[in-house]
Write a protein that holds these residues in place. Structure first.
Motif, PDB file in Angstrom:
ATOM      1  N   ALA A   1       0.543   0.996   5.118  1.00 25.81           N
ATOM      2  CA  ALA A   1       1.536   1.534   4.162  1.00 25.81           C
ATOM      3  C   ALA A   1       2.877   1.146   4.182  1.00 25.81           C
TER       4      ALA A   1
ATOM      5  N   VAL B   1       0.872  -1.028   0.086  1.00 27.89           N
ATOM      6  CA  VAL B   1      -0.046   0.033  -0.024  1.00 27.89           C
ATOM      7  C   VAL B   1       1.071   1.226   0.054  1.00 27.89           C
TER       8      VAL B   1
ATOM      9  N   THR C   1       1.592   1.023 -11.247  1.00 20.92           N
ATOM     10  CA  THR C   1       0.202   1.295 -10.296  1.00 20.92           C
ATOM     11  C   THR C   1      -0.763   0.128 -10.376  1.00 20.92           C
TER      12      THR C   1
ATOM     13  N   GLU D   1      -7.352   2.737   5.546  1.00 21.24           N
ATOM     14  CA  GLU D   1      -7.036   2.221   4.156  1.00 21.24           C
ATOM     15  C   GLU D   1      -5.379   2.406   4.284  1.00 21.24           C
ATOM     16  N   TYR D   2      -4.838   3.004   5.139  1.00 22.74           N
ATOM     17  CA  TYR D   2      -3.325   3.305   4.777  1.00 22.74           C
ATOM     18  C   TYR D   2      -2.362   3.122   5.969  1.00 22.74           C
TER      19      TYR D   2
ATOM     20  N   VAL E   1      -2.977   6.880  -5.804  1.00 19.97           N
ATOM     21  CA  VAL E   1      -3.168   6.256  -4.496  1.00 19.97           C
ATOM     22  C   VAL E   1      -3.988   6.967  -3.651  1.00 19.97           C
ATOM     23  N   SER E   2      -4.320   8.253  -3.860  1.00 14.43           N
ATOM     24  CA  SER E   2      -5.316   8.887  -2.885  1.00 14.43           C
ATOM     25  C   SER E   2      -6.632   8.243  -3.239  1.00 14.43           C
TER      26      SER E   2
ATOM     27  N   ALA F   1       0.993   5.478   0.547  1.00 13.54           N
ATOM     28  CA  ALA F   1       0.298   6.552   1.342  1.00 13.54           C
ATOM     29  C   ALA F   1       0.222   7.971   0.605  1.00 13.54           C
TER      30      ALA F   1
ATOM     31  N   ASN G   1       0.462  10.334  -6.632  1.00 17.28           N
ATOM     32  CA  ASN G   1      -0.269  10.720  -5.592  1.00 17.28           C
ATOM     33  C   ASN G   1      -1.934  11.014  -5.902  1.00 17.28           C
TER      34      ASN G   1
ATOM     35  N   SER H   1      -4.616   2.010  -4.218  1.00 17.81           N
ATOM     36  CA  SER H   1      -3.239   2.209  -3.228  1.00 17.81           C
ATOM     37  C   SER H   1      -2.238   1.412  -3.605  1.00 17.81           C
TER      38      SER H   1
ATOM     39  N   PRO I   1      -8.316   4.851  -2.305  1.00 21.36           N
ATOM     40  CA  PRO I   1      -7.827   3.823  -1.685  1.00 21.36           C
ATOM     41  C   PRO I   1      -8.105   2.265  -2.483  1.00 21.36           C
TER      42      PRO I   1
END
Length: 215
Positions: A68, A10, A152, A64-65, A133-134, A12, A130, A139, A136
């Motif tokens: 990470a 993950v 990704t 969710e993070y 991954v913002s 963040a 960014n 991510s 979730p």
């Protein structure tokens, strides 16, 4: 030899420029004489209120993070003082890689020496990461060190450059000492050659023979 060429986890979003080592590892967590317990201090003032309560809006406090392994950060990440504790703390907190447009110079080499993977990408690529991954749902990132590529969850790929020494350290699981010991045969050969050419400097000789007898 074990290979560490793929890192998946993950990611963040942390798009804060000039996030310095004082913020990454505040001074009040530098009281010990070893590396233990530094995870608690990582990004403390961003994670916690002055009353010691968790800030729910901060990304690493969000469910969710919390797991990470990668931070997608802003420019000049790790600037400021030279404290190596910032690297140790990030790694203790489960962070294995940071992606950013640029890094503080001393932080960069501290990270390299400890095998915290740093990936430098153009600002536009970092902004896009960014953005991805913002969400979730997207991510998860994979960093392929051998191919020097960030992949990704949406299938986008971002290539990056990496010094050969840093790449070898990460792929082979070596720190600075390990890198030195990997050249043991070369070091031993040099020592033998040097001893043969300069026998009076050999530590295996008695002191009087090395320094010359006064008698």
């Amino acid at each position: 030899m074990a290979s560490h060429d793929l890192l998946s986890g993950v990611a963040a979003p942390l798009p804060i420029d000039n996030l310095d080592t004082d913020q990454i590892m505040p001074k009040q967590f530098l009281l010990g004489i070893d590396k233990a317990g530094l995870a608690r201090g990582v990004l403390y003032d961003l994670r916690m209120t002055p009353q010691g309560e968790s800030r729910p809006e901060f990304v690493l406090n969000q469910p969710e993070y919390r797991s990470a392994r990668v931070l997608v950060a802003g420019a000049n990440f790790g600037c400021g003082s030279s404290r190596e504790h910032a690297v140790w703390g990030l790694m203790q907190a489960g962070i294995d890689a940071v992606i950013a447009p640029s890094f503080g110079e001393i932080f960069y080499f501290n990270a390299q020496n400890n095998r915290l993977l740093l990936v430098t990408l153009p600002a536009a690529d970092v902004a896009r990461l960014n953005e991805i991954v913002s969400d979730p749902r997207h991510s998860l990132l994979t960093i392929d060190v051998q191919q020097q590529c960030v992949i990704t969850a949406t299938g986008e790929r971002f290539g990056f450059e990496m010094p050969a020494r840093q790449k070898r350290m990460f792929v082979e699981g070596l720190d600075m000492i390990g890198m030195t010991l990997a050249e043991r045969a070369v070091i031993d050969a040099f020592e033998a050659r040097h001893a043969a050419q300069h026998p009076w400097m050999s530590i295996d000789l008695p002191a009087q023979q090395r320094l010359g007898s006064s008698e």
